[in-house]
Design a protein around this motif. Structure first.
Motif, PDB file in Angstrom:
ATOM      1  N   SER A 116       0.622  -1.390  -0.144  1.00  0.00           N
ATOM      2  CA  SER A 116       0.047  -0.136  -0.118  1.00  0.00           C
ATOM      3  C   SER A 116       0.684   1.289  -0.153  1.00  0.00           C
ATOM      4  CB  SER A 116      -0.889   0.209   0.751  1.00  0.00           C
ATOM      5  OG  SER A 116      -0.702   0.189   2.244  1.00  0.00           O
ATOM      6  N   PRO A 117       0.686   2.438  -0.690  1.00  0.00           N
ATOM      7  CA  PRO A 117       1.070   3.598  -0.530  1.00  0.00           C
ATOM      8  C   PRO A 117       1.249   4.230   0.477  1.00  0.00           C
ATOM      9  CG  PRO A 117      -0.637   3.967  -1.776  1.00  0.00           C
ATOM     10  CD  PRO A 117      -0.590   2.555  -1.553  1.00  0.00           C
ATOM     11  N   ALA A 118       2.687   4.710   0.643  1.00  0.00           N
ATOM     12  CA  ALA A 118       2.827   5.265   2.355  1.00  0.00           C
ATOM     13  C   ALA A 118       2.228   6.790   1.823  1.00  0.00           C
ATOM     14  CB  ALA A 118       4.581   5.245   2.173  1.00  0.00           C
ATOM     15  N   THR A 119       1.915   6.924   1.160  1.00  0.00           N
ATOM     16  CA  THR A 119       1.709   8.297   1.150  1.00  0.00           C
ATOM     17  C   THR A 119       0.042   8.521   0.914  1.00  0.00           C
ATOM     18  OG1 THR A 119       1.321   8.329  -1.813  1.00  0.00           O
ATOM     19  CG2 THR A 119       2.837   9.491  -1.105  1.00  0.00           C
ATOM     20  N   ARG A 120      -0.366   7.463   1.081  1.00  0.00           N
ATOM     21  CA  ARG A 120      -1.833   7.394   1.527  1.00  0.00           C
ATOM     22  C   ARG A 120      -1.646   7.051   3.105  1.00  0.00           C
ATOM     23  NH1 ARG A 120      -5.426   8.257  -1.997  1.00  0.00           N
ATOM     24  NH2 ARG A 120      -5.273   9.040  -4.481  1.00  0.00           N
ATOM     25  N   PRO A 121      -2.078   6.864   3.871  1.00  0.00           N
ATOM     26  CA  PRO A 121      -2.008   6.283   5.330  1.00  0.00           C
ATOM     27  C   PRO A 121      -2.781   6.140   5.984  1.00  0.00           C
ATOM     28  CG  PRO A 121      -2.408   8.544   5.493  1.00  0.00           C
ATOM     29  CD  PRO A 121      -1.449   8.187   4.445  1.00  0.00           C
TER      30      PRO A 121
ATOM     31  N   LEU B 179      -9.007   2.153  -4.665  1.00  0.00           N
ATOM     32  CA  LEU B 179      -8.760   1.494  -6.187  1.00  0.00           C
ATOM     33  C   LEU B 179      -7.546   0.629  -5.391  1.00  0.00           C
ATOM     34  CD1 LEU B 179      -9.763   3.510  -8.601  1.00  0.00           C
ATOM     35  CD2 LEU B 179      -9.749   1.835  -8.173  1.00  0.00           C
ATOM     36  N   ALA B 180      -6.507   2.097  -4.791  1.00  0.00           N
ATOM     37  CA  ALA B 180      -5.513   1.777  -4.325  1.00  0.00           C
ATOM     38  C   ALA B 180      -5.199   0.372  -3.159  1.00  0.00           C
ATOM     39  CB  ALA B 180      -4.689   2.997  -3.797  1.00  0.00           C
ATOM     40  N   LEU B 181      -5.794   0.200  -2.299  1.00  0.00           N
ATOM     41  CA  LEU B 181      -6.429  -0.853  -1.078  1.00  0.00           C
ATOM     42  C   LEU B 181      -6.454  -1.752  -2.247  1.00  0.00           C
ATOM     43  CD1 LEU B 181      -6.481  -1.817   1.652  1.00  0.00           C
ATOM     44  CD2 LEU B 181      -9.341  -1.398   1.655  1.00  0.00           C
ATOM     45  N   ARG B 182      -7.155  -2.023  -3.538  1.00  0.00           N
ATOM     46  CA  ARG B 182      -7.649  -3.418  -4.173  1.00  0.00           C
ATOM     47  C   ARG B 182      -6.067  -3.990  -4.824  1.00  0.00           C
ATOM     48  NH1 ARG B 182     -11.271  -6.547  -6.482  1.00  0.00           N
ATOM     49  NH2 ARG B 182     -12.405  -6.286  -4.721  1.00  0.00           N
ATOM     50  N   GLU B 183      -5.286  -3.348  -5.682  1.00  0.00           N
ATOM     51  CA  GLU B 183      -4.077  -3.169  -5.822  1.00  0.00           C
ATOM     52  C   GLU B 183      -3.287  -3.601  -4.116  1.00  0.00           C
ATOM     53  OE1 GLU B 183      -3.358   0.376  -8.972  1.00  0.00           O
ATOM     54  OE2 GLU B 183      -2.727   0.770  -7.213  1.00  0.00           O
ATOM     55  N   ALA B 184      -3.223  -2.948  -3.590  1.00  0.00           N
ATOM     56  CA  ALA B 184      -2.465  -3.624  -2.915  1.00  0.00           C
ATOM     57  C   ALA B 184      -2.959  -5.281  -2.168  1.00  0.00           C
ATOM     58  CB  ALA B 184      -2.062  -2.426  -0.837  1.00  0.00           C
ATOM     59  N   ASP B 185      -4.287  -5.068  -1.344  1.00  0.00           N
ATOM     60  CA  ASP B 185      -4.836  -6.622  -1.711  1.00  0.00           C
ATOM     61  C   ASP B 185      -4.254  -7.549  -2.596  1.00  0.00           C
ATOM     62  OD1 ASP B 185      -6.335  -8.763  -0.633  1.00  0.00           O
ATOM     63  OD2 ASP B 185      -8.080  -8.139  -0.794  1.00  0.00           O
ATOM     64  N   ASN B 186      -4.824  -7.185  -4.127  1.00  0.00           N
ATOM     65  CA  ASN B 186      -3.391  -8.455  -5.268  1.00  0.00           C
ATOM     66  C   ASN B 186      -2.438  -8.532  -4.681  1.00  0.00           C
ATOM     67  OD1 ASN B 186      -6.420  -7.982  -6.408  1.00  0.00           O
ATOM     68  ND2 ASN B 186      -5.128  -6.326  -7.797  1.00  0.00           N
ATOM     69  N   VAL B 187      -1.102  -7.159  -5.019  1.00  0.00           N
ATOM     70  CA  VAL B 187       0.209  -7.767  -4.798  1.00  0.00           C
ATOM     71  C   VAL B 187      -0.038  -9.170  -3.344  1.00  0.00           C
ATOM     72  CG1 VAL B 187       2.723  -6.759  -3.960  1.00  0.00           C
ATOM     73  CG2 VAL B 187       0.765  -5.538  -5.057  1.00  0.00           C
TER      74      VAL B 187
END
Length: 465
Positions: A276-281, A370-378
């Motif tokens: 998950s992106p560190a820029t989005r706490p 969308l960023a959460l779903r990407e992190a979940d995918n990874v």
């Protein structure tokens, strides 16, 4: 430069680096205090950061001068708390100067019941948590400023070791937060925790239950901001701290996942947090909590309803941490909605409905999801864009660029128009008609025309009567 590990030694290498790094404003404060006949030292994390080769952020000072004497010395100073800290501004920055202290009676594992001011920098350093934080640079009036390092903190910093001052169990019984701070510092500063210190954490981990949620949250926020937060999260789990902070998260260990071979649910969560992106706490926090409902819903290899259960558990966890309402609301909804599924056969209207629904949760929520779903995918061992996320993003961008109507604000008429032109009274009926108009325009953007919408509204009003 080779350093000799002699407790109390004044090490030329670190001392020179510290002297060169101290800002002019800090030197000015030291000079003013010493000029008034008091000892003055720079203490704390700034010295540690210099020795580690990092950029210091907070330059804290200490002196045997009492708070009232410090306030008299600096007319713009503010006495901040009962622990002897005075705040001073110089060159637009905030500096804290604290009177030497000796703490007593840590009966609640959270804070000293009473504090005694002292006149010894050595006694002040003896009460600190870790050796890398138990250094001081400065001196008494007339002395040449030097590094005071009674516990070998400079050596530990250069060896990238985090070690408790004195007996670890004693340090952690005084303030249980030090155990979480140890994990956070080890993670953010890339330090290895000394084995005896690590053993002390395991022995005293349950004391974390005595801490306030706000103090835990402050450390967790910093840990999650680290480049690789899984390092600290795994350490929290392995030491027993996680079970005291969140039994629901700790229960993820050992829960099977048919995702990455050989990894369990906790491993999946850690992978997701790192991705998950560190820029989005808020996304990082949601990644930590997105599967918190799985242990409670696990049956026959499935986790039915874990998103809804997880949202409730995430809310309870954030309540325990006294998270701000805005953070709590966003993270809970991210957990609740993280299982959304996009299909290529979605109509343009369906995409517009999707955007409109998520916009109700605030600016940036759609991108967070969308960023959460990407992190979940990874975290599941999949490409970040699995589930046609790139296609969905492109379709969303197209609709946004076209300024498609997504909610009431996009209509060319509003409630006042309907009340004035059609005589509709303010109330539930007005709201239902506006929502119906939004849905009509989502399906047919060309219908967003004033005469058309008024005719449609009149027809709805007639039907309702």
């Amino acid at each position: 430069m080779a350093l000799v590990p002699v407790p109390g030694s004044q090490l030329t290498g670190p001392s020179a680096a510290i002297e060169a790094a101290i800002p002019a404003a800090v030197n000015d404060l030291l000079g003013t205090i010493r000029g008034a006949g008091h000892a003055a030292y720079v203490v704390g994390g700034s010295l540690r950061d210099v020795v580690l080769g990092r950029e210091p952020h907070d330059w804290d000072l200490a002196s045997e001068a009492l708070p009232d004497e410090m306030v008299a010395l600096f007319p713009d100073a503010v006495y901040e708390n009962l622990f002897g800290t005075v705040a001073v501004r110089r060159d637009g920055e905030h500096f804290e100067i604290t009177t030497f202290r000796t703490d007593h009676d840590y009966a609640d594992f959270r804070r000293p019941h009473r504090v005694e001011f002292g006149d010894s920098i050595e006694a002040d350093l003896a009460r600190r948590d870790f050796t890398v934080n138990a250094m001081a640079w400065g001196g008494r009036p007339g002395e040449t400023p030097a590094l005071i390092d009674p516990y070998g903190g400079a050596l530990d910093a250069q060896a990238h070791v985090l070690r408790a001052v004195g007996d670890p169990s004693t340090r952690f019984k005084e303030d249980a937060l030090r155990m979480i701070r140890a994990v956070r510092l080890a993670t953010t500063l890339e330090l290895a925790v000394d084995p005896d210190t690590l053993a002390g954490i395991r022995t005293q981990a349950e004391l974390v239950a005595h801490l306030s949620g706000e103090r835990i949250a402050a450390e967790l926020d910093k840990l999650l901001a680290a480049p690789v937060p899984s390092t600290g999260l795994r350490l929290l789990s392995e030491t027993g701290l996680l079970a005291a902070i969140s039994p629901d998260l700790a229960a993820q260990r050992g829960i099977p996942q048919n995702k990455v071979p050989g990894e369990d649910l906790w491993d999946h969560t850690l992978r997701s947090v790192d991705a998950s992106p560190a820029t989005r706490p808020a996304v990082r926090l949601a990644a930590l909590l997105h599967d918190i409902g799985k242990p409670a819903t696990f049956a026959d290899g499935h986790f039915l309803g874990h998103d809804a259960v997880g949202a409730d558990l995430a809310g309870a966890f954030l309540d325990r941490l006294h998270a701000p309402r805005s953070v709590r609301g966003r993270v809970v909804e991210l957990v609740r909605l993280h299982m959304f599924s996009y299909e290529a056969n979605w109509s343009d209207a369906a995409v517009r409905r999707f955007i409109g629904k998520l916009r109700t949760f605030g600016d940036g929520f759609l991108e967070d999801l969308l960023a959460l779903r990407e992190a979940d995918n990874v975290g599941s061992g999949l490409p970040a864009n699995a589930g046609r996320l790139d296609e969905l993003r492109a379709r969303i961008a197209t609709e946004v660029a076209a300024e498609a109507v997504l909610d009431r604000s996009g209509l060319v008429v509003d409630g006042n128009d309907l009340m004035t032109d059609l005589g509709i009274e303010q109330g539930p009926l007005l709201g239902r008609i506006l929502d119906a108009l939004v849905e009509r325009v989502i399906v047919d953007p060309a219908a967003n025309d004033r005469p058309t919408l008024l005719l449609l509204a009149q027809a709805m009003l007639t039907e309702d009567r």
